[in-house]
Every structure is written in structure tokens, then in C-alpha cells.
Write a protein that holds these residues in place. Sequence first.
Motif, short mmCIF file in Angstrom:
data_model
loop_
_atom_site.label_atom_id
_atom_site.label_comp_id
_atom_site.label_asym_id
_atom_site.label_seq_id
_atom_site.Cartn_x
_atom_site.Cartn_y
_atom_site.Cartn_z
N ARG A 1 15.07 26.23 14.32
CA ARG A 1 15.65 26.28 15.67
C ARG A 1 17.17 26.43 15.59
NH1 ARG A 1 11.49 22.52 18.02
NH2 ARG A 1 10.65 23.60 19.85
N ILE B 1 7.69 29.19 15.91
CA ILE B 1 8.28 28.82 17.21
C ILE B 1 8.11 30.02 18.13
CG2 ILE B 1 10.29 27.99 18.46
CD1 ILE B 1 11.45 26.97 15.85
N THR C 1 11.00 23.01 10.96
CA THR C 1 11.02 23.59 12.30
C THR C 1 12.34 23.32 13.00
OG1 THR C 1 8.61 23.42 12.49
CG2 THR C 1 9.87 23.62 14.54
N ALA D 1 7.10 24.83 19.35
CA ALA D 1 6.71 24.91 17.95
C ALA D 1 5.20 25.10 17.84
CB ALA D 1 7.13 23.64 17.22
N SER E 1 3.62 27.94 10.15
CA SER E 1 4.30 27.33 11.30
C SER E 1 5.05 28.40 12.07
CB SER E 1 5.28 26.25 10.84
OG SER E 1 4.63 25.20 10.17
#
Length: 284
Positions: free
Chosen positions: A210, A151, A206, A129, A149
Motif C-alpha cells: 500500500r 489489493i 500488504t 486487501a 495476495s
Amino acid sequence: MQQFASGWKQNYYGKADVIAYRLRRDGHSPCPVFGASVMMLLYGDAFWPTYTKGDNTNLVATDSMKNFIQRETLNFPGNDLESYTRFLAEKFMHIYPLTEGIQVSATEVPYHSIPGGTMAFAPAGPERATARLEMRRNGAELQTVEACSGIQGFRLLRLGGSAFYGFVRDQYTTLPDIKNRPLHMWLDLEWLYSSLESSCTNGKTTARVREIVQQVFQSFESGSIQEVIYQIGGKMLAELPEISEVHLEANNRTWDTITEAGETLGVFTEARPPFGVLGLRMKR
């Protein structure tokens, strides 16, 4: 080259790859290991003389920035990167008023607990992340320019149900039509929030992203990697109202075939370069 959401900068400087691990060893914390690699960048007119005259009067040494990040991690009360970048940016700007603007980026260094106890951990991943926040002064107030943000580093393998055919065929085409390939895809993605307040969800956004990536990748028969990332981005925007924009970039890293016995058994090896790069930006 570093980019800033607020636009081009005449000068900036800072410290990168600052590693900090905060360990809560009481055996009861929901997040015993918090690890991050941080990059902090500053900009402002006060730092210009060090470029033009070598005058460091107003300059905060990058070594001091490293010490600030690592020591203040002890005082950070949260467990998510979004709150962490905000905590570091706000405190630094209050301590050093000559800083006109700051960008703090953090990448998690993940560890997951080993089943059967609360004291043993192992590295997790490979995906990690990320969070990035830019803040600048607006008179006496601090203004958040960007809260982002992401990943990075997904490695996804699908044994079947992935096709690629019907593309342009001419004198340069050697790739055959493929109706059922084993797909190995790498994926990086990041997203912007509608507001600073909506970015701090204690890691829930987050975690859901995923899950969405994994669910979409396995849930339908795709005609292209482009279709896969479009479906991922669309599902993110549909399910997560706090997200205003999502950027996705995938690599086609499908393994090279060594030998096969029909469509159900084969031996493969790592894909050789070059590889396909496929990008997508989606907004509400």
C-alpha cells in the motif's frame, strides 16, 4: 469462470460471498475488527456423481461450508488474510478427507478506528486487501499449490506531473499531446509468494505494498500509466524478497474537462466509458 493454479478441473463447487466479522471488544486488541468475504471452492472425484447421477452421498452442502467458515472464524487466532485462508483450508481438508483440493479466497471488509477512542469504527477503503490459497492432497500430506495476495480498488488522483504524448498519429487519432494532465487512475494488483511460509507476515507485506503504490504514484513525473505501474512493480520486487511475481492492471479513469482557467484551475466530471486498460506481469 474460476481458475486454479493446479490446472483445469472437470468439476468444482463451493460457496461465495460468505461474510464474517470477528469483533474483539476488550478495548485492548491491536485488531478489534476483522472482516472478510470468503469464497471456498472444492474439487475431487468424490463429487462427480452429483453431476452425473444426482447422487449427493459424498457431497458437503454449500450451506455447511458457509457455516464452517463463519463459525471457525471464531477460532482463527490471527489478523491477516493469508493466515486466515490457510487456517480455513487446512481445517476443512482434515475434517472432510474426500476433498482432493480446495481453493479459499478472502477479501477484507475493512474498518478503521475513529480517532479519539478504541470502540468506534468506520468503513475504510476503497481499496481492499485480498488473499487466495489453493491446497491439495499429496498422499497423506497437504500440499500448497498457490499462495497469492493482492489489493483491489485503488483510486489515485494526481493533480499534475503526468504526461502522454509522442504516440502514433494517423487518421484515427483525435487525442492531443498532453504534457501536464490531472491523472485519475484505478489500480488492482496481486502478487505470488516464493513459499507458503513467506506469505504469512501478519499483514506486513500488504501494508508495505500500500505504501509503495502511494509513494511511487506521487514521486515522479510520468510519461504514461504504463510507466507508473512498471515503477510500482519494480519497487515491490526490489524491496520485498518474499514476493516472486507481481501482476498489475490499471484503468485510465482521467476525468473529463468541463472548463479550465489556464493550467491551475478547472472543473471536471467523471470519465465516460470507454476507458483504457493497461496490464503488466513482472517476475524476478
